[in-house]
Design a protein around this motif. Structure first.
Motif: not given
Length: 180
Positions: A68-76, A78-83, A117-125
């Motif tokens: 949850e937090w890894g993809p959220r923080l990386v997206y916040e 760098y603003g790039l899509p995450v895989y 991961l679904s929570r990360a997506i729901a939070a905007g990642a």
């Protein structure tokens, strides 16, 4: 300071350096587990997991919040899509008397991590893809054949493959578009 390359191949080297200046299209993350931390007097410091905390066969802690937090923080940041390019766990898998490989720990692990991961997506990642590691049991670079990460069991002496219970589960999740 780099010296300008000379001789054969210098043109390709220069092209590679130019390419390093291009904007990235996405960020790929391998996420298996996280480390708990707290702020200490000199900055962040690790926190030990309590006795009995769940660990994988690789002795990695089971920390779904890392996905949850890894993809959220990386997206916040760098603003790039995450895989998510790798995620999964090693279990002590074996062929049961019924000829199947039952791996309820893997199903539980993946359910917890994919919900996170679904929570990360729901939070905007902006997460564009998830890749489980691995489709089949294989050679692990540091542990050889002693760890089993796959959704499909491989009998190493014969090469026979047996889909694990998690393979059927994962197929259903993928077909449903990620409904857990």
């Amino acid at each position: 300071m780099f010296a300008e390359p000379q001789g054969p191949g210098s043109f390709l080297f220069g092209m590679a350096l130019d390419g390093m200046r291009d904007k990235l299209d996405f960020i790929g993350m391998n996420v298996y587990h996280g480390t708990a931390a707290r702020m200490g007097e000199n900055g962040p410091e690790p926190v030990d997991f309590p006795a009995g905390y769940p660990h994988t066969a690789m002795d990695w802690p089971v920390t779904p919040e890392a996905l949850e937090w890894g993809p959220r923080l990386v997206y916040e940041r760098y603003g790039l899509p995450v895989y998510i390019t790798e995620n999964g766990l090693s279990c002590r898998d074996w062929v049961s008397l019924d000829g199947r490989v039952h791996d309820p720990q893997r199903i539980d692990f993946l359910t917890r991590y994919l919900r996170a991961l679904s929570r990360a997506i729901a939070a905007g990642a902006d997460v564009r893809g998830y890749f489980h590691w691995s489709l089949t049991d294989n050679f692990e670079w540091a542990e050889g054949y002693s760890q089993r990460f796959g959704l499909v069991y491989v009998d190493y002496p014969t090469g026979a493959r047996i889909p694990k219970d998690s393979a059927a589960w994962y197929k259903e999740v993928a077909a449903s578009g990620g409904v857990l």
